[in-house]
Design an enzyme around this catalytic site. Structure first.
Site, PDB file in Angstrom:
ATOM      1  N   CYS A 166       0.790  -1.222   0.000  1.00 19.04           N
ATOM      2  CA  CYS A 166       0.000   0.000   0.000  1.00 19.04           C
ATOM      3  C   CYS A 166       0.825   1.276   0.000  1.00 19.04           C
ATOM      4  O   CYS A 166       1.999   1.296   0.378  1.00 19.04           O
ATOM      5  CB  CYS A 166      -0.870   0.088   1.251  1.00 19.04           C
ATOM      6  SG  CYS A 166      -1.600  -1.428   1.768  1.00 19.04           S
ATOM      7  N   GLY A 198       0.755   0.463  -5.220  1.00 21.89           N
ATOM      8  CA  GLY A 198      -0.498  -0.280  -5.188  1.00 21.89           C
ATOM      9  C   GLY A 198      -1.332   0.066  -6.383  1.00 21.89           C
ATOM     10  O   GLY A 198      -1.727   1.219  -6.542  1.00 21.89           O
ATOM     11  N   ASN A 214      -0.954   0.446   5.945  1.00 22.54           N
ATOM     12  CA  ASN A 214       0.146  -0.186   5.215  1.00 22.54           C
ATOM     13  C   ASN A 214       0.880  -1.047   6.218  1.00 22.54           C
ATOM     14  O   ASN A 214       1.423  -0.525   7.195  1.00 22.54           O
ATOM     15  CB  ASN A 214       1.069   0.895   4.626  1.00 22.54           C
ATOM     16  CG  ASN A 214       2.250   0.300   3.876  1.00 22.54           C
ATOM     17  OD1 ASN A 214       2.263  -0.888   3.557  1.00 22.54           O
ATOM     18  ND2 ASN A 214       3.245   1.117   3.603  1.00 22.54           N
ATOM     19  N   GLY A 215       0.850  -2.357   5.994  1.00 22.43           N
ATOM     20  CA  GLY A 215       1.499  -3.255   6.952  1.00 22.43           C
ATOM     21  C   GLY A 215       0.715  -4.541   7.101  1.00 22.43           C
ATOM     22  O   GLY A 215      -0.096  -4.885   6.238  1.00 22.43           O
ATOM     23  N   TYR A 254      13.817  -2.359  -3.797  1.00 22.46           N
ATOM     24  CA  TYR A 254      12.874  -2.431  -4.912  1.00 22.46           C
ATOM     25  C   TYR A 254      11.627  -1.550  -4.794  1.00 22.46           C
ATOM     26  O   TYR A 254      11.186  -0.977  -5.771  1.00 22.46           O
ATOM     27  CB  TYR A 254      12.437  -3.879  -5.119  1.00 22.46           C
ATOM     28  CG  TYR A 254      11.390  -4.047  -6.181  1.00 22.46           C
ATOM     29  CD1 TYR A 254      11.718  -3.910  -7.527  1.00 22.46           C
ATOM     30  CD2 TYR A 254      10.060  -4.300  -5.853  1.00 22.46           C
ATOM     31  CE1 TYR A 254      10.755  -4.032  -8.511  1.00 22.46           C
ATOM     32  CE2 TYR A 254       9.090  -4.425  -6.831  1.00 22.46           C
ATOM     33  CZ  TYR A 254       9.433  -4.295  -8.153  1.00 22.46           C
ATOM     34  OH  TYR A 254       8.485  -4.416  -9.124  1.00 22.46           O
TER      35      TYR A 254
END
Lengths: 473, 473, 473, 473
Positions: free
Chosen positions: C17, C43, C117-118, C257
């Site tokens: 996300c 995302g 996010n996680g 990345y």
């Protein structure tokens, strides 16, 4: 993938087009949008509008309903107080974008747009000649032929050039041309297809049907006369009759099926005609029955007329699902086997135990009629007496109506009794030609074309032409 | 409503088109889809494919990217083992569906389709003559002129009729014709625009760039020669040279900007040319600096060459947002005033305190360069030395490239020093013409057109033609 | 029907996300649109924005890219100067609209929205407990668990209620909450996922990456600290540290990345990290070769670093087709058999006869690497030396990154030599853990999570949890 | 941008929903699609289908017509032989995706889906209590309340848990639940909203209206009884009556307007009821007139009944444009000023000079009636006698029907004479309550709710509740 569910395919003759033109009304594109919208029933496959701001022509067209093709931004791209629009029907083999109208071209006379309702009977021959002279064609439409003839004319005045071109074509045409400066409307000398003239404020309107005038509250001035050519430009309206006169042959099927019931066509209200057809049918072919049931929506007017004349109650024994649209997802086989009734539902409480007069406007191939008769029986009807508010259709039309081939027309090769047996009715009767013409306000039969019933084709069509005409569809 | 955010409008010359043709490979439409896809950078405004199954031509085209225009059902509607496709770029004034290609016509020779990359310099004159002879035009495209000439030819063999038509047109053309039976490819005698020939199994392929062959794993046979006309049909491939020879004038801007870096153009790999341009630029115009930064993506190859030759590190100091698309919603004024950076973002950690060599391929109007230089300074650069891997563009192109008018080209009426000052760079240098041609593998300068740099137009364009050419865009 | 062509499926780990929040800037929805746009790479499966005008929350979300989900009218439906937005990635099994974020709920504390996010490592357990207590769940997302805990809190102050809820969850979370009055941002004590704080005029911004601040020209204030909870409301900004401290474990793969090269992540520019990884890799595993070729785009930064350190030239030997999108029509078998190269094209003139160092960021399943090595050989490379700018990934991530199961990770059950043989390279080397951490600016390795390389999972995950976490994806 | 043209906004009460459920028929999703399609008139704003394959529930829903929401691929994503579907109407303030149904949740009892037709009168109170106990809400729908009650039940058997939950809610509900194993249908003890049970082969069907059974050729078994709860699972069908009995109060407006004329509702055919209403109206309020004209389509049945009883001819004096859809582009002011008639067109040849009985089903705010009366006069009618086939609607409905506030209901604060004057009719008469109930087959008035006419609300609604109910819409 997703197709209209086929068991109730629409088995009717179809008019090819609706035309609309404006001169001298601001935002002419939006007005044309409304006019086409009112005539959506005349063509649901493509829609197009061309406008002029006095300098140049701008065109937007596409496949689909008026509402699918146009949105605010496309209308905004069409400035000007002059416009012409077109909706088009066509058969499966011809659903090509290239044939969508209006067609706009440029030539030594400058830019011009054309919309056409009708059919040129010897278009293939003309096309052959034009190609031999170096012309190129970008569609299969006979309309493009007219534009080539126009581009090759060297008559100075616009009306002369158009008249000269039209003098070379035989057949049915109601036409609207738009140049940057002028709007021109024309009707062939037989007057096959309708076209009316109206006014809106200081401006002029032309339209295939009066319902388009009504929607925008324009005033009906009159019908264009058969063989009339009208030019509207800065100098006002001028009328011409450039063609040799022919016996008037207006399409009686506009009254039977094509036109909207609220339209005035060939000087007569369509709903009045349909009620009169039903009444006449009740007199010609009464039935011992309990109720009169229309096939929705095509049999509505005639069924009411039949009920009134016969004294039988008018009943909605078949209910139509109004949401059936072009993208309905077809049920798979194991569901279809349950006998899905997507378009029509028989009302058991209406039909159960009743002797039913079932009224429709026409039988074309017969397959749909057979299904509907079966459905009325399933709904509990004890007897089904099928009454058709037009005569048997024995031959195809070459004057701008989409009809199947002669072989596909059930009445061309079967007797009424054979048809009755096949559709499964207890009795079957068609309205007589005389009855139909009388109901359409033409008791002497001098003003209407009855070619598809009577085989009397007002404009000769050679065997080759006929084949080409059908092929072109 | 929703428009590409304009502050980084794409200020480049643009090739008008990409062409692709197939003969003798099953499902040719899908192969053409892939070929057009590989050449999407050559035209993003419309896409079209026409196929032949040996009997008739079928066409699907529309506005938008290849992926927008085609879906499974449209490809399914294109049967046959022969096909031709086209992607098209055009300027704002010309985003009209009528000009989308291929154009398909019918004429006395039968149906034929045409896709064109290039520009006929005297199209307006030819069109005037053709209109006077009765021709009608349905687009503003010069391509339609070629089809009219073809339709008026009475040479018997297809190749003769095409050659005769092309003999009458002056200017730039790489063309692919498709008839039900044959695929024909042609290149003008100067060879302005590229066109290559390949093989896939037993079939033949033609394409504007070799990257289209690579994607489908076709084998490159060779380039079509300038002035060559190739016919592929049941009898195999035949080559002709029907035009009087002219000095070869291939477009050097294909190497500078248009072509994909992995393509082989005019016999030379494009990425090799760009690296060589950068190296040559470093030799011609070195700069005392710390890093070399490309303007993405157009300056990538030259910047790497510059870095290698100069020994300075190559650094991505500007990052491009790859998701910017056609429908980006433009920020309103109060947000724009924050200084939104939608397309490019300067990387502070790269630029901060650095003396930067900024490399791009060209300066057209100068507005974008000015913004990018400002952005690099905002990112912290101490000095900005702008290096351009082509000479100043002084004049428009009349051979199929979309360029602004001479007045809009900043280099046509400003010195290099004036441009430097306006874009706000500490120094500015362009690659020399000799340097460019050497980098493109043509040290004698005999094989490339440099009209936009040098003003030496290989095909004369009268003032009237020039105006018309620009207008036609 | 139309699917991404699969031979170059994207074989990478993926962050789940991107988050963005605004407080106190007019037209906050449009600002959030821009912020999400800059973070689209985090995302691409769903996007959502919730706004507050001080009275109520309004939500718009949907499946697709930011540009697919939002148009002018949807942004117009989101008034207010406070907003929060979310873009989401997810695996195939989880492409459900119900899991799109933000989630907006109403509870006894009033309405609240949450973007996450996680990953909560024991979400299944918490969910089980909450269901036993009568809670209902409308998604499979662990984010909903947090909202249930919040709704069951009876602490008076917003920050206390949120802190109390978060104290019950274990794992990775960067969170943004929006209520009608307040914006709350929080980061777990390990700091797994990034989150930064910025200012725009008088307003506040929070975002997953700094590139979102850059695009709108907001000023970076600082990163949120691991374990920090920040409340922004009418009284300004207040910071809390409500959680017991934990050793910092930031995700090193953000540098490898996930993040955009122009972003500052965990206090360090990402591009700098990638260049340093490449340099370190060249020192650790040099190769006798002629050129260094990046796998676009993931290997770009490391390849440049490798080239600089090794002194070998950096060359684009693989060109990516930038137009590959979600709706690409997959070639049929007979075309695929030609060896279609949709995403990457090897440049023969670059590769032919060369000994190539091929640089990528990671190998996950190995299938893509094998294809690319084969493609480089087909392009003519004499030797292929594959260099990977991160250590072998041996285990899945449970902290918010989408990874395949351990069994699917080629490095979990194969030696480097076995992998080399399978992908077909002449040599293969990975960057060491020490090398990676040093390149990421953390030579002591105290600040980053390396669980997927080292197996040292900072937050314990039971076997059951692990299975559920993978299943929940 | 493009909105339904507002001058003929649809001024009717509206049922909120249509429900459909299947157990034990292969491809249940497609069957449900057909069932919803037949009931599209009950809700045109959102549509959803959930299926079970015995293992898990899968949901697809969205805003729009059934045909807009579902395509082949979405139906393919719904495997299983059990399904439940929902179409929903809602007012402007509530067109939110979050309220689309079915709602699917997970809880300690496992996954369950719910579709609801009706309204819980004290939903706000229940919601308040549930929130105080820690529940979170993701919609404003009262349906979510029922699911929370269910999730908090600890009764073991499914039917007991559902019955216990429903025992806590007051008001109107026809409900269909789907779990992986079972289909449950329930009707409140008053029986406000309809729900019928059918069979298709070995499977079971539930539906709001029998027209949905007809379309798929399912057999009607019977209506669910008021207060009945039916469970269908592997063991067959079981019926329960878990609620204390209440006097039956079925919604008489289903007969007046909501239901399709071919449906059997509360044991009686709707078209029969409408004909009987018209006949009764002719007896109660005859008019000296020439023709009877229905307002299409709502006044059709009653107008025919009136015509038959009065002996006056039935005439279509107003023609409806069937293509008016949701995206019609509104004419700009200068065109609207012409008096555009988009939805209805008066037929001059029918109306001119006539004394007209104009029949409609109800008057809500009165604005539309005023426009239609004006239009009939414009069409040339000499007198307009407005007849309404239901009593004056004096109060809002709290049992699942969308009605305006009491203040907006013209009959709540104006006498019949005042309304007559305002709409501009020569006379105005409403059907009496007794007449309506008799026509609906309930002469004693014991089985129908007449709250909106009589003010006798069968389930008490406190002032606060009432406000909340209206607000919640």
């Amino acid at each position: 993938m997703t197709t209209e569910f086929s068991i109730f395919e629409d088995d009717h003759f179809h008019d090819h087009c609706g035309l609309f033109g404006v001169w001298g009304v601001p935002d002419a594109a939006r007005l044309t949008y409304l006019g086409l919208y009112a005539m959506q029933h005349r063509g649901q496959e493509s829609a197009g509008i061309v406008t002029s701001d006095g300098q140049r022509l701008r065109l937007e067209k596409g496949m689909g309903l008026v509402n699918d093709v146009f949105d605010e931004s496309r209308l905004d791209a069409l400035p000007g107080d002059r416009a012409m629009g077109h909706v088009r029907y066509s058969t499966a083999g011809d659903t090509v974008a290239a044939n969508a109208q209006p067609i706009v071209i440029d030539c030594h006379r400058g830019p011009i747009a054309l919309g056409h309702n009708g059919n040129i009977v010897h278009a293939a021959l003309l096309r052959h000649e034009l190609e031999a002279a170096g012309s190129i064609f970008q569609s299969t439409s006979d309309t493009e032929v007219i534009l080539h003839l126009y581009a090759r004319s060297h008559r100075e005045r616009l009306e002369d050039a158009i008249a000269a071109s039209l003098s070379k074509v035989m057949g049915a045409f109601s036409l609207v041309f738009l140049t940057p400066d002028s709007l021109v409307a024309a009707r062939d000398p037989w007057g096959f297809r309708p076209l009316v003239l109206g006014r809106l404020g200081e401006g002029y309107i032309v339209a295939s049907e009066t319902c388009a005038l009504d929607l925008i509250d324009a005033t009906l001035v009159r019908e264009l006369e058969p063989g009339e050519l009208v030019v509207v430009d800065r100098d006002g309206l001028r009328s011409f009759h450039p063609f040799p006169p022919e016996p008037v042959r207006q399409c009686v099927f506009e009254h039977v099926y094509f036109a909207r019931p609220d339209s005035l066509v060939f000087g007569r209200n369509v709903l009045d005609s349909r009620l009169a057809m039903g009444r006449q049918l009740a007199r010609e072919a009464p039935a011992g029955a309990d109720i009169v049931v229309p096939v929705p929506d095509s049999g509505m007017g005639a069924a009411l007329g039949f009920a009134e004349e016969s004294g039988l109650p008018f009943r909605w024994g078949l209910i139509r699902n109004h949401y059936v649209g072009r993208t309905f997802i077809e049920p798979r086989q194991h569901i279809r086997s349950f006998g899905v009734k997507v378009k029509l539902n028989p009302v058991k409480s209406v039909l159960d135990g009743k002797r039913v007069v079932l009224v429709d406007d026409s039988i074309v191939r017969g397959t749909t009629s057979r299904k509907i008769v079966g459905m009325v029986r399933e709904g509990g009807a004890r007897e089904v007496h099928l009454r058709i508010s037009s005569p048997p259709t024995m031959g195809p039309c070459y004057y701008g109506i989409d009809t199947p081939t002669r072989e596909e027309l059930i009445a061309s090769n079967h007797s009424v009794e054979e048809i009755r047996e096949w559709v499964g009715a207890d009795s079957l009767a068609y309205l007589s030609q005389e009855g139909l013409l009388t109901a359409a306000g033409d008791p002497t039969g001098r003003r209407h074309c009855t070619a598809c019933f009577s085989g009397r084709y007002p404009v000769a069509v050679s065997a080759a032409d006929a084949q080409l005409a059908l092929f072109a569809k």
